[in-house]
Design an enzyme around this catalytic site. Structure first.
Site, mmCIF file in Angstrom:
data_model
loop_
_atom_site.group_PDB
_atom_site.id
_atom_site.type_symbol
_atom_site.label_atom_id
_atom_site.label_comp_id
_atom_site.label_asym_id
_atom_site.label_seq_id
_atom_site.Cartn_x
_atom_site.Cartn_y
_atom_site.Cartn_z
ATOM 1 N N ASP A 17 -6.689 6.019 -15.380
ATOM 2 C CA ASP A 17 -7.166 5.652 -14.329
ATOM 3 C C ASP A 17 -6.278 4.302 -13.793
ATOM 4 O O ASP A 17 -5.788 3.690 -14.562
ATOM 5 C CB ASP A 17 -8.440 4.693 -14.644
ATOM 6 N N ASP A 132 -6.749 7.959 -7.168
ATOM 7 C CA ASP A 132 -6.137 6.941 -8.304
ATOM 8 C C ASP A 132 -6.500 7.621 -9.858
ATOM 9 O O ASP A 132 -6.450 6.681 -10.740
ATOM 10 C CB ASP A 132 -6.676 5.468 -7.913
ATOM 11 N N GLU A 133 -7.370 8.475 -10.098
ATOM 12 C CA GLU A 133 -7.753 8.965 -11.545
ATOM 13 C C GLU A 133 -7.699 10.357 -11.519
ATOM 14 O O GLU A 133 -7.878 11.051 -10.712
ATOM 15 C CB GLU A 133 -8.939 8.509 -11.942
#
Length: 412
Positions: A17, A132-133
């Site tokens: 993350d 974003d992850e």
DNA sequence: TCTGGGGTCCTAGGACCC
DNA sequence: TCTGGGGTCCTAGGACCC
């Protein structure tokens, strides 16, 4: 056995993350903001203006007026109580001096590609979970199962550290990684030592590290389920694990209650999925002020057509067509309504989408004012594909539906 | 001080078919 | 005259996630 080293789990799954991703990308651009409360969000947020002396003038949260929510905040802003999804007007009360920056999704996508490519060079089995992850299956990455000294998890720990370093070299950004036997536990673990965290857990750590956490930390327990569990006096994951299955079954569905029980016991056998096809493509917009179907008809009509054109252009750019056309309306007071219509043949162009969406619109009572309008295309296929059409009955039967009162017919 | 925009998945009833 | 069971598709709403 002489040695009592715990056995390695079957799988080694990582969740990575990026830390405060959008805000951190903005800090790369505006390093003078480092350490300050910064908020990304707002549709009318102003970009910083250059001043004659070479410095920049930033827009203060206190000067914002209108609709919008916080998309991301820096850790300094979070310390003031400003978090994602919070209304900007509320955030402005908590942190009036915080800097507000408009979202720049092109920049975020750029850094997203950079960090994912950096990870992929080390571990190719990656599941995309948004900008974003990612999940990473480290099970078969060379070295992951090698002990280091007396630490059976030393190999995977070193590997995770290497991934973090590589992401930093590629982007200048920090991330947090959790490594555990499955996705569920890794997702929880990546959050435990944020920012710049690295947490490696096995099932042995369940009672000590996972069970004390609130149930809401489980991915899949949202506001509703969380509140219901609270009312049953079940607050931590450990309490959920200890809850009688019959009690859960009584208050949640048969499927969800079983899942709750297993999740609380750290059980999850979902694989890391490296490829998936989109199910639907949509566009929606919230208006600056609530609009009325009759009084604001020209403006609504313009927005409606524009949404159809945007969806059509998204479809074409990505190479999809779709059979189900849907609309979404949100009224003042936040009541949301959807309507959809499945066509006999898939479409891709704005006119066809607009036509079907117009049919959907006729089935909605429009006496209340609107705050949001959206258009969606589902049942996607690729233009060359066979079997993208409806089986069985042919066209014509279902183009109509209950008529709306004539006086409320819309902006068609 | 009301709450963005892009998604996925699940449920449930009714239609329709075999 | 009364009443099957399984399967798929369509539609609407809702929970949840990033």
């Amino acid at each position: 056995m002489a040695e009592s080293t715990p056995a390695l789990p079957d799988r080694l799954i990582a969740h990575l993350d990026m830390d405060a991703f959008y805000a951190s990308v903005e800090l790369l651009r505006y390093p003078e903001l480092k350490g300050m409360p910064v908020v990304v969000g707002g549709r009318r947020a102003h970009a910083p203006q250059p001043r004659p002396d070479g410095t920049r003038e930033f827009f203060k949260l206190a000067d914002y007026a209108g609709r919008g929510v916080v998309t991301t905040s820096t850790y300094a802003a979070r310390a003031l109580g400003v978090f994602s999804a919070m209304g900007l007007m509320k955030a402005a009360l908590l942190a009036p001096q915080a800097i507000l920056l408009p979202a720049d999704f092109d920049a975020y996508r750029h850094y997203s590609r950079l960090f994912k490519a950096a990870v992929r060079d080390i571990a190719p089995v990656i599941e995309d979970r948004g900008i974003d992850e990612i999940y990473i299956d480290l099970t078969d990455v060379p070295g992951a199962r090698d002990p280091v000294g007396h630490d059976p998890l030393g190999g995977v720990r070193a590997l995770a550290r290497e991934i973090k370093n590589s992401v930093m070299r590629a982007t200048g950004l920090t991330c947090s990684i959790g490594v555990t036997p499955n996705k569920l536990l890794s997702k929880i673990s990546s959050d435990l030592e944020k920012p710049d965290g690295l947490t490696v857990l096995t099932f042995d750590d369940l009672p000590g590290r996972i069970w004390p956490l609130p149930v809401r930390r489980i991915n899949g327990i949202g506001p509703k389920a969380g509140a219901k569990l609270d009312s049953l006096d079940i607050h931590t994951i450990g309490e959920l694990a200890a809850a009688p299955p019959a009690l859960l079954a009584e208050h949640f569905g048969p499927g969800y209650s079983v899942w709750l029980h297993e999740a609380a016991h750290g059980l999850d056998d979902r694989p890391v999925v490296t490829h998936s096809e989109p199910v639907s493509i949509s566009r929606e917009t919230t208006f600056e002020r609530d609009l009325h179907a009759k009084r604001d008809r020209p403006e609504l009509s313009r927005i409606f057509t524009a949404l159809c054109e945007q969806v059509a252009s998204d479809l074409q750019r990505k190479g999809y067509q779709g059979r189900t056309i849907g609309i979404k309306l949100r009224f003042e007071g936040f009541r949301t309504v959807t309507r959809d219509l499945t066509l006999p043949l898939p479409v891709q162009d704005a006119a066809a989408i607009r036509r079907a969406a117009g049919e959907c619109l006729k089935r909605v009572d429009l006496s209340q004012r609107l705050r949001l309008l959206g258009v969606r295309v589902g049942k996607l296929s690729r233009p060359g594909d066979v079997e993208s059409t409806r089986r069985g009955k042919t066209a014509s039967s279902n183009a109509t539906a209950g008529p709306a009162p004539e006086n409320l017919r819309l902006f068609n």
